[in-house]
Structures are given as structure tokens and as C-alpha cells.
Design an enzyme around this catalytic site. Structure first.
Site, PDB file in Angstrom:
ATOM      1  NE  ARG A 160      -3.609  -1.744   0.072  1.00 17.64           N
ATOM      2  CZ  ARG A 160      -3.935  -3.518  -0.755  1.00 17.64           C
ATOM      3  NH1 ARG A 160      -2.061  -3.641  -1.213  1.00 17.64           N
ATOM      4  NH2 ARG A 160      -4.450  -4.084  -0.486  1.00 17.64           N
ATOM      5  CB  SER A 234      -8.613  -1.233   4.337  1.00 20.50           C
ATOM      6  OG  SER A 234      -9.406  -2.737   3.931  1.00 20.50           O
ATOM      7  CD  GLU A 331      -5.728   0.766   2.674  1.00 18.32           C
ATOM      8  OE1 GLU A 331      -5.649  -0.033   2.918  1.00 18.32           O
ATOM      9  OE2 GLU A 331      -6.806   0.406   1.414  1.00 18.32           O
TER      10      GLU A 331
END
Ligand SMILES: Cc1cc2nc3c(=O)[nH]c(=O)nc-3n(C[C@H](O)[C@H](O)[C@H](O)COP(=O)(O)OP(=O)(O)OC[C@H]3O[C@@H](n4cnc5c(N)ncnc54)[C@H](O)[C@@H]3O)c2cc1C
Length: 335
Positions: A160, A234, A331
């Protein structure tokens, strides 16, 4: 290329949070982008794709630029090479690849957002990451106004992460992404639920399109739909912790799961497991909450403010650090 003032950003982020942009414009090519950046050089700017990975916590006192660079062109120099405009919708692009006999992206079906944001955080799902298929990222330098072609290696893709989210954050605007796709499928079915779902669909020798359909089915059953409840997928990254810390924790929590990490001598722990174990799953305070089926997803029940969501995120971070000694980090891009 009209510039609007005091525009509500609520429709431009999947969290559906109220915040205003002082100035707001779309751009569909390099020339428009240059004009906008030079005309509004006295104020800060930010670029938005489809707003599925941002949390607005305040009004943006600058220029919000919505990327509308479109187009898909097939490279002449090699089979499976494709150049895609950053403003194309990711899932529509994945569908286009499957219709055109190009494979590899099927596990990344139905990820929200734009093609241009995909290298930003190296989107990934069901055992596949976009970095496996990106050859170059063509990005506009916001000060020199030149376009630079970053190779896959230059992008320093990680879990990520890429240079566009770290060292080069805010310096470049991605305009085009070059992909090298497969012409012969190499299906990745190892991720648990894919095989199970294909079996339920009574498919034994799947095509890439059927894998895509299975992934869509899984995602629709597991993830909250932002059209129904505001969220950005998320909220946190899965933390990577040293093996020794994992072994110590495992004594206290025998069911603690772990997966291979990108760092040596480390393991990746599902943040959702930690959040659930700490009792946050389904928690709600006012309009902000933790999704009842997906502990990793923070949700806006309707009128949450960005500050409320951020406050909840920080409470969870602090609690997990106290309970497990593990620092989890968002994130989602907090603005
Ligand atoms: C329900 C749901 C499920 C999700 N599941 C996944 C998943 O499985 N895997 C995964 O990896 N992600 C997932 N996400 C997150 C999201 O889909 C991705 O991060 C996506 O790439 C964001 O695209 P976007 O266009 O909406 O980006 P935005 O939210 O508009 O922007 C994200 C960030 O990128 C920057 N940015 C956007 N476009 C550009 C550009 N052209 N140039 C430079 N910077 C840019 C923005 O400034 C911002 O900082 C999910 C989100 C939701 C809502």
C-alpha cells in the site's frame, strides 16, 4: 474548464463527509492542468480521483483538481501493452481488459477509484498487487510543469505504498499509467475464498472472467457499499511486527493470525483481527462507527464529521497500542 468556488466535497468522496473546497475544477489534459496550476499558484492544491481513499477533516482552503484524463490506447510495440488515462474508472478498465483478452487484473475487480490512484498506494486484493503489471507511470511535476516517466523500479512500490505516497507526495500528478498485461492467463486462485466461491458457482476450470465474477461476488458480500454507507474500505494498513514480538503475543493470544511480511524477520498481522479482538467491531458513537462485519472499515452512518471519524481512528490506534504494543497506521489519506 470552469473553476467553481465553495464547492461541497461530499459527493466527491465515498466517506460522504461534508467539507468545502475553496476552489474546484476538473481537468482532462496536460494543458488544462498547467493553466489551472499556474493561475492558482497562490493557493495549495490537491488532486482527487474518485475520492474512495480520502477522509476530509476540514474545508480545503485551496484548489481541488478532479482528474478526468481519459483514454485507453493499446501499445504498438508489444503485445499486452496498454496506456490508460488516470481519470478512467479502475473497475471499468479491468472489465475492458477482460473483454480484450488481456489478463492479470481479474483479482483486482471492483476496487473503487481511478486508474491514476492505483499506483499511489499500489492497490491490491486477493493475492495480487497492481505493481505486478505497471511498467511506467507518467506524472506531471507541479513546479517544473514537465512530465516525467517513472519506471516500475522508480516507483518503489511496497505494501500500500509508492513514492507518490511517500517521498514524492504532493509533487506529482499522475496522468497516464502504462501496463504490461498477460495474453495467456496465469490465474491466482490461492486466496481462500476464490476457490470456495468458484466451487459454489460450480466452476472447476475457471476463465479469467469467471475469476473476476467470483471476486466481485466475494467483495459484494463482504464489503459495505459506499452508496449505502459512507466508508473508504480498509481504514488501516495491516501492521508488520518483528517475529519475536509475534511469538510473545502468540502465547497470550493463541489464535493470533500472521502472514508473510515484506520486511525480513517480520510478520504481517491483520489489523481487523486486532480491532475485533479489542472489542471495537460494531462500535458506534453518534454517526461514526466500526463496521459490524468488517472491523477494518470505519463508517459514516450519515452525518459524521471527518473529525469524528479521525477521533475514532485515533482511539482505536491508542487502544491497540496499549493492548498489543502494536502501532497501526491509516491507509486512508487524511486531508
Ligand atoms: C469499499 C472499498 C473497498 C476498497 N478496497 C480496496 C482494496 O481491496 N484494495 C485497495 O488497495 N484499495 C481498496 N480501497 C481503496 C481505494 O479503492 C483505492 O485506494 C483507490 O485506488 C483510490 O482511488 P481514487 O481515485 O478514489 O483515489 P482518491 O481517493 O481520489 O485519492 C487517493 C489519494 O491519491 C491521490 N491521487 C488520486 N489521484 C491521483 C493522481 N492522478 N495523481 C496523484 N495523486 C492522486 C489523492 O490526492 C489522494 O491522496 C477500497 C475503497 C473502498 C471504498
Amino acid at each position: 474548464m470552469e473553476v467553481l468556488e465553495n464547492v461541497s466535497l461530499k459527493p466527491f468522496s465515498t466517506f460522504g463527509i461534508e467539507a468545502k473546497a475553496r476552489y474546484w475544477a476538473t481537468f482532462s489534459n496536460e494543458a488544462e492542468l498547467k493553466t489551472l496550476l499556474t493561475t492558482y499558484k497562490h493557493v495549495p492544491f490537491m488532486v482527487l480521483g474518485e475520492g474512495s481513499n480520502v477522509l476530509f477533516t476540514q474545508d480545503f482552503e485551496g484548489l481541488v483538481l478532479v482528474n478526468q484524463v481519459k483514454g485507453i490506447s493499446v501499445g504498438k510495440e508489444g503485445v499486452g501493452k496498454v496506456r490508460v488515462g488516470a481519470g478512467e474508472n479502475w473497475h471499468q478498465f479491468v472489465s475492458w481488459t477482460l473483454e480484450n483478452g488481456l489478463y492479470g487484473l481479474e483479482n483486482l475487480s471492483l476496487i473503487y477509484g481511478s486508474v491514476g490512484a492505483s499506483p499511489m498506494q499500489n492497490i491490491g486484493a486477493y493475492g495480487v498487487e497492481v505493481k505486478q503489471f505497471i511498467t511506467n507511470v507518467l506524472a506531471y511535476h507541479t513546479e517544473t510543469h514537465e512530465i516525467h516517466s517513472f519506471t516500475n523500479r522508480d516507483c518503489a512500490f511496497g505494501y500500500r505504498s509508492s513514492i507518490f505516497k511517500t517521498t514524492h507526495k504532493g509533487k506529482y500528478i499522475i496522468l497516464w499509467v502504462d501496463f504490461q498485461l498477460q495474453t495467456v492467463p496465469d490465474l491466482q486462485l490461492a486466496y481462500g475464498d476464490i476457490q470456495k466461491t468458484l466451487a459454489e458457482m460450480q466452476i472447476t476450470l475457471p476463465t479469467p472472467r469467471e475469476v473476476s465474477q467470483a471476486v466481485i461476488k466475494i467483495r459484494q458480500s463482504k464489503l459495505p457499499n459506499p452508496a449505502e454507507i459512507g466508508n473508504a474500505g480498509s481504514f488501516f494498513k495491516n501492521p508488520e511486527i518483528p517475529l519475536a514480538q509475534f511469538e510473545a503475543l502468540k502465547k497470550q493470544y493463541p489464535t493470533l493470525p500472521a502472514y508473510p511480511a515484506s520486511e525480513a524477520e517480520c510478520v504481517k498481522i491483520p489489523a481487523g483481527w486486532l480491532i475485533e479482538q479489542a472489542g471495537w467491531k460494531g462500535y458506534r458513537r453518534g454517526e461514526a462507527g466500526v463496521h459490524e462485519r468488517q472491523a477494518l472499515v470505519l463508517v459514516n452512518y450519515g452525518n459524521a464529521t471527518g473529525a469524528e471519524i479521525l477521533d475514532l481512528a485515533q482511539k482505536i490506534q491508542n487502544d491497540l497500542f496499549e493492548k498489543f504494543g502494536i502501532q497501526i497506521i491509516p491507509e486512508v489519506n487524511v486531508v
